[in-house]
Design a protein around this motif. Sequence first.
Motif, PDB file in Angstrom:
ATOM      1  N   CYS A   1      -6.118   2.706   5.646  1.00  0.00           N
ATOM      2  CA  CYS A   1      -5.055   1.957   5.849  1.00  0.00           C
ATOM      3  C   CYS A   1      -5.219   1.280   6.838  1.00  0.00           C
ATOM      4  CB  CYS A   1      -4.014   1.971   5.237  1.00  0.00           C
ATOM      5  SG  CYS A   1      -3.233   2.257   4.085  1.00  0.00           S
TER       6      CYS A   1
ATOM      7  N   PHE B   1      -3.596   7.151   4.296  1.00  0.00           N
ATOM      8  CA  PHE B   1      -2.866   5.822   5.501  1.00  0.00           C
ATOM      9  C   PHE B   1      -3.533   6.074   7.081  1.00  0.00           C
ATOM     10  CE2 PHE B   1      -0.171   6.695   9.185  1.00  0.00           C
ATOM     11  CZ  PHE B   1       0.611   4.918   8.866  1.00  0.00           C
TER      12      PHE B   1
ATOM     13  N   ALA C   1       0.480   5.257   1.200  1.00  0.00           N
ATOM     14  CA  ALA C   1      -0.596   5.888   2.291  1.00  0.00           C
ATOM     15  C   ALA C   1       0.437   7.183   2.019  1.00  0.00           C
ATOM     16  CB  ALA C   1      -0.803   4.825   3.354  1.00  0.00           C
TER      17      ALA C   1
ATOM     18  N   TYR D   1       0.827  -1.166  -0.174  1.00  0.00           N
ATOM     19  CA  TYR D   1       0.356   0.044  -0.115  1.00  0.00           C
ATOM     20  C   TYR D   1       0.820   1.279   0.267  1.00  0.00           C
ATOM     21  CZ  TYR D   1      -4.014  -3.250   1.307  1.00  0.00           C
ATOM     22  OH  TYR D   1      -4.759  -4.097   1.234  1.00  0.00           O
TER      23      TYR D   1
ATOM     24  N   LYS E   1      -3.945   4.151  -1.116  1.00  0.00           N
ATOM     25  CA  LYS E   1      -5.063   4.495  -0.250  1.00  0.00           C
ATOM     26  C   LYS E   1      -4.488   5.382   1.093  1.00  0.00           C
ATOM     27  CE  LYS E   1      -7.652   0.727  -0.017  1.00  0.00           C
ATOM     28  NZ  LYS E   1      -8.921  -0.720   0.536  1.00  0.00           N
TER      29      LYS E   1
END
Length: 636
Positions: A463, A460, A445, A443, A458
């Motif tokens: 997430c 943070f 973020a 991810y 995405k």
Amino acid sequence: MYSAEQKDLFFQNVSSLKNTSLYKKLTTTISNNFKILPNGGGDLFSLNLINIHNKLSIYQDAKKELEEKLKLFQTQYLFYPVLYFYGFGNGILYKILLKNTHLKHLIVFEDDISLLYEIFHLIDFREELRNNKLIILQSDVLSKDLENIFTTPPFFNFLRVYFLHLHSVYYEIFQDKIIKLNNKISQIIKTTILYQGNDIEDALQGFTQFIFNSPKMILNPSLDSLYQTRKKKSKTAIIVSTGPSLDKQLLVLKKYQNKATIFCADSAYSILAKYDIKPDYVLMSERTEKTADLFKNSYKNIDEGIIFVLLALAHPKAIKYLEDSKRNYILIPYPSLFVKKCMLEDFGNFPSGSTVALNALKLAYTLEHKSIIFIGQDLAYSQDGTSHSKDYMYGSNYESSIKQESALAYGGKGEVKTHCMWNAFRLSIENFIYKNTKNCKFYNATEGGASIEGTIEKPFLECCLNLLNDNDKKFTQPKILDTDKQNELLLNIDENLYELYIDCDKFLKELNEYLKDTEEDSKKIFDKNIINKVVIQEIIKKLDSLKLRIDYYSKSVLYEFIRSFLMQFEFNLARIYVLNPKNEQEWLDKNLTWIKDHIFLMQVLIANIKLVKQGIRENIAPLKQILLSRNLKSLF
């Protein structure tokens, strides 16, 4: 309609393709975009096609244009082992060019599948495709696939003479695609060359610091011990870097710090301490004293229990700072033939000394986290031009003056400003992710900076809400090796250093002999202003034997210190190799430059191999001391 013979030819052509993606496209339903124009010359050389949609033909005068192209490439590009083209055209140009024994591979980018479909029914390319002499790609080819090509010979050896040729004027309608493709290729080539290094002194500094640090590495826990005690102990990892966007993530990170394993770049360590955020691992990958100073200050509020993970080539001051404040650390050797010969596999290796984020990524992945989240991984400047977080030790504008280039922005919309090293770091991270998506989700973020291909973008907080549920830290401390194993490894290091020292002496003797002979022979090239071609040819023959001796030493540890310079030398030498002299003066210029460059090569190698010997002598003391204290004998 195609005849049975043409259909059979098409099937055999596509079956010879090594490009599986292109094979699938050519064997599915294809809309016909081209019509064959009347073949006025009555031969394939005059074959021309017209695009039925835009009414543009591939050539204005097929035979004339192809004859001109052939003349150009059979003279100016005669010695090129690799050529690149955009546009397949009628394919005849490539059939003829590949008859040149100097040309090993020809890469053609063609985005119109229907054109290939048409030509594959008419011309036999089986042998060229099967032997990978003709490689057909499309402009949307993955960067990873291009990297794989450019890191193999002869593509790798001739990166500095890359040029993307346009097949014909027709292809100018694809200008945007061509520019985008050329920029992508140029960036990958730049990164590939950059990663070879260009500084023998830099390599030597890393190795001599490794020699100095090696006893500390053996006396501390190994990377293997860390794996044994901490694999699968945490589901989610957060990798913290110091890009400008880090500032906005710190409050969320502080709230969720106990619910994920935090891997922190050395540069982010003091920032997290300021916000009372405790990382589990702090990584250092560089070898400079300035980087070592990032550990100069310790922080009682967070230090207990942190493991500092350093490459063993780190500056000794970094280790001193850690020991003075009783912080736990492990040292990991840079992957090399020397490490392998010393049987240091338990201490592991990291793939790069240049990007701490990649090493954090590899560590987090090997510890088998199921999700890995990047924050502060901008790899780009912020909108106001800052290069780092506002609390970065050396200031938020630390790298703001470096020459800038562009990269795709986070979210895939627009571009951001970056620089060549950050682009190289990004490509190395993308390459790792590309190869390891099976067991982990990645991810990004960061919510800013450059896009990182292969990551899920995405926010943070999202997430954290989705991936972090329970307190997720059940760690024990890794153990050190027993004394007998330590002694065995210390003696291995000593023995292999001595072998390297002897190799230096042997190679220096050979190089000095080659240099003396070449310089003396060079004085005989001009005899009363008459060029002695025989002497030139004899010198070049001797230089070929020098290359064989260098190849011999490339199998020894010594090669690791001269490799970066040799790679850059070969890249530049390729520019001379491909020259096709048109007259006697050009032949003389080419060969004199070839000889002069090899004299320079020998001079640089001699000077720097002497530095290798000096570096061993000046940094062997800690190893000799620990061996003496254990009643073990050093070979030095």
